[in-house]
Design an enzyme around this catalytic site. Structure first.
Site, PDB file in Angstrom:
ATOM      1  N   ALA A 197     -10.891  -6.836  -1.094  1.00 43.14           N
ATOM      2  CA  ALA A 197     -11.727  -5.631  -1.094  1.00 43.14           C
ATOM      3  C   ALA A 197     -11.520  -4.855  -2.380  1.00 43.14           C
ATOM      4  O   ALA A 197     -10.553  -5.073  -3.119  1.00 43.14           O
ATOM      5  CB  ALA A 197     -11.381  -4.750   0.109  1.00 43.14           C
ATOM      6  N   GLU A 201      -1.417  -5.856  -7.043  1.00 42.09           N
ATOM      7  CA  GLU A 201      -2.117  -7.129  -6.863  1.00 42.09           C
ATOM      8  C   GLU A 201      -1.355  -8.309  -7.451  1.00 42.09           C
ATOM      9  O   GLU A 201      -1.598  -9.455  -7.078  1.00 42.09           O
ATOM     10  CB  GLU A 201      -3.512  -7.046  -7.465  1.00 42.09           C
ATOM     11  CG  GLU A 201      -4.428  -6.083  -6.720  1.00 42.09           C
ATOM     12  CD  GLU A 201      -5.832  -6.057  -7.276  1.00 42.09           C
ATOM     13  OE1 GLU A 201      -6.081  -6.762  -8.282  1.00 42.09           O
ATOM     14  OE2 GLU A 201      -6.677  -5.350  -6.708  1.00 42.09           O
ATOM     15  N   ARG A 261       0.852  -1.184   0.000  1.00 45.29           N
ATOM     16  CA  ARG A 261       0.000   0.000   0.000  1.00 45.29           C
ATOM     17  C   ARG A 261       0.891   1.237   0.000  1.00 45.29           C
ATOM     18  O   ARG A 261       1.482   1.583   1.025  1.00 45.29           O
ATOM     19  CB  ARG A 261      -0.935  -0.010   1.207  1.00 45.29           C
ATOM     20  CG  ARG A 261      -2.016  -1.080   1.157  1.00 45.29           C
ATOM     21  CD  ARG A 261      -2.929  -0.921  -0.028  1.00 45.29           C
ATOM     22  NE  ARG A 261      -4.169  -1.677   0.121  1.00 45.29           N
ATOM     23  CZ  ARG A 261      -5.109  -1.756  -0.799  1.00 45.29           C
ATOM     24  NH1 ARG A 261      -4.955  -1.124  -1.969  1.00 45.29           N
ATOM     25  NH2 ARG A 261      -6.213  -2.442  -0.586  1.00 45.29           N
ATOM     26  N   GLU A 317     -14.504  -9.108  -6.459  1.00 38.19           N
ATOM     27  CA  GLU A 317     -13.229  -8.859  -5.797  1.00 38.19           C
ATOM     28  C   GLU A 317     -12.676 -10.137  -5.163  1.00 38.19           C
ATOM     29  O   GLU A 317     -11.469 -10.396  -5.213  1.00 38.19           O
ATOM     30  CB  GLU A 317     -13.378  -7.766  -4.739  1.00 38.19           C
ATOM     31  CG  GLU A 317     -13.677  -6.386  -5.298  1.00 38.19           C
ATOM     32  CD  GLU A 317     -12.514  -5.787  -6.089  1.00 38.19           C
ATOM     33  OE1 GLU A 317     -11.379  -6.313  -6.003  1.00 38.19           O
ATOM     34  OE2 GLU A 317     -12.747  -4.794  -6.799  1.00 38.19           O
ATOM     35  N   GLU A 368      -9.078 -11.354  -6.423  1.00 43.26           N
ATOM     36  CA  GLU A 368      -7.933 -11.240  -5.519  1.00 43.26           C
ATOM     37  C   GLU A 368      -7.550 -12.558  -4.853  1.00 43.26           C
ATOM     38  O   GLU A 368      -6.402 -12.700  -4.411  1.00 43.26           O
ATOM     39  CB  GLU A 368      -8.221 -10.194  -4.433  1.00 43.26           C
ATOM     40  CG  GLU A 368      -8.375  -8.790  -4.995  1.00 43.26           C
ATOM     41  CD  GLU A 368      -8.432  -7.723  -3.918  1.00 43.26           C
ATOM     42  OE1 GLU A 368      -8.378  -8.078  -2.720  1.00 43.26           O
ATOM     43  OE2 GLU A 368      -8.526  -6.542  -4.283  1.00 43.26           O
TER      44      GLU A 368
END
Length: 203
Positions: A93, A162, A81, A110, A114
């Protein structure tokens, strides 16, 4: 309304809840806009007539998924992040960035994108505002069960942050401990993990 016997404030009853309210806005100037959010500078008027400038970040809303397997383990993913300069453990998320998509469908998308996981059973676990002091972003967190893997040939090719994402299945007690000692610091994930602990304690 009954005052606290020795401290400032009143004693709450079981009906206490957030409530709707909107102070007048005398001006709202858009400072930035993208496909994901807007930033406005609003001037609001308080009940005493004072005017106050407020910067407001206006995302499109977001969803998260607490996926629970047949053994009661929960799924977290880790990813970089940039704004906080850390790899965070989080629930799968994402933002509501597909026009017209229902939140539960966004959550299912999602989870599949993910974590390569699908769920047959969905229920709302929590609704929350992440940082209401400066952002209008509202989260809906779903609890997903009856899980199956996405077939290999239908899996999403993940990109950017990701692409380096990992999936971890944690016993709930371990996740609670990680929240309480600061190893899981993401707000939506911490709230969801603790809500799941309460849910199970009441079962």
């Amino acid at each position: 309304m009954t005052s606290h016997p020795s401290l400032p404030g009143s004693l709450a009853d079981a009906s206490l809840a957030d409530s709707e309210m909107s102070w007048p806005v005398t001006s709202s100037e858009e400072k930035f806009a993208s496909g994901f959010l807007r930033l406005t500078l609003d001037t609001i008027v308080s009940p005493d007539g004072g005017e106050h400038p407020r910067a407001v970040v206006r995302p499109r809303g977001a969803v998260a998924v607490l996926a629970v397997d047949d053994e009661g383990r929960i799924l977290v993913v880790d990813q970089y992040r940039h704004p906080v300069g850390r790899r965070l453990l989080e629930l799968p998320a994402g933002t509501l960035d597909v026009e017209g998509e229902e939140p539960v469908d966004a959550a299912a998308r999602e989870l599949a994108e993910e974590a390569d996981v699908r769920a047959d059973t969905w229920e709302v676990q929590l609704t929350m505002y992440s940082t209401p002091g400066y952002s209008s972003e509202a989260w809906t967190i779903y609890r997903a069960t009856d899980l199956t893997p996405v077939p290999d040939d239908e899996r999403t090719e993940r990109e950017a942050e990701e692409a380096d994402m990992h999936q971890w299945w944690m016993p709930l007690d371990d996740a609670v401990a990680a929240v309480l000692d600061g190893r899981i610091a993401d707000a939506k994930t911490a709230a969801s993990v603790l809500a799941e602990q309460v849910r199970r304690s009441r079962a």
